[in-house]
Design an enzyme around this catalytic site. Sequence first.
Site: not given
Ligand code: IPE
Ligand code: IPE
Ligand code: MG
Length: 237
Positions: A17, A21-22, A30, A34, A65, A68, A185, A193
Amino acid sequence: MTSEAKNTLRHIAIIMDGNGRWATKKGLPRSAGHKKGAEAVKAVTRAAGELGIEYLTLYAFSTENWQRSPEEVNTLMDLLRDYLKSDLKEVQDNGVRIRFIGERDMLAPDIVENMKKLEAETAGNMKMTLCIALSYGSRHEIVNAARKIAMLAKRGDILPEDVDIKMFSDMLYTKDIPDPDLVIRSSGEQRVSNYLLWQIAYSELYFSPVLWPDFDKETLEAIIKDFNRRERRYGKA
Ligand code: IPE
Ligand code: IPE
Ligand code: MG
């Protein structure tokens, strides 16, 4: 057990996760997070092999996900296509067995085709098992297991009293994979999650503040050190 004694660590499961934010912190879209996150996947997979981990399960995309934006989902699916085609080649050549868990019918057919191919081609590899949770949701997995069992009972193949922990575990995607010893995590969030809810009943949990794109071998080694200092009790005094 002394504080220096090592706990058994066969299986690490990671919730990767913090990609978004990174990127935001760096003023990037974003998608850049990724992309960098996919690099971290490579590095951490290699590191886990070097550290002698037998099973590594990575949460790459959850059933939630899919909610999104279409743009972000497309970015992630395109990265996934590249990952399956090129990054996993290296993994495969290093003697790693590749497995996927999750709801395949929600993924594009070309992706599912590649997943099946990778699983078939690496089925005999012994060095490590890399299990990728893709379109994965633990509640879906558990409900599917319950349905399969209900179907067996309805057909008269089993009796209600035949249903036990072993049978239930065998109906999950993780059927022949031992439960995670350690769940990590990244990014500081302290929640699971919908990840491996059944399987993590007695896993140790570690919440790292490191954002996933910055996660590397040193991060992993420090967490393993912490894990080794823990006392796992399984309910015993
Ligand atoms: C959990 O991360 C799923 C994965 C890392 C693939 P999310 O970013 O989707 O989780 P929530 O929404 O913060 O709980
Ligand atoms: C994890 O990073 C990747 C997936 C859940 C696919 P995020 O996309 O959830 O990153 P944040 O939580 O928004 O920083
Ligand atoms: Mg996330």
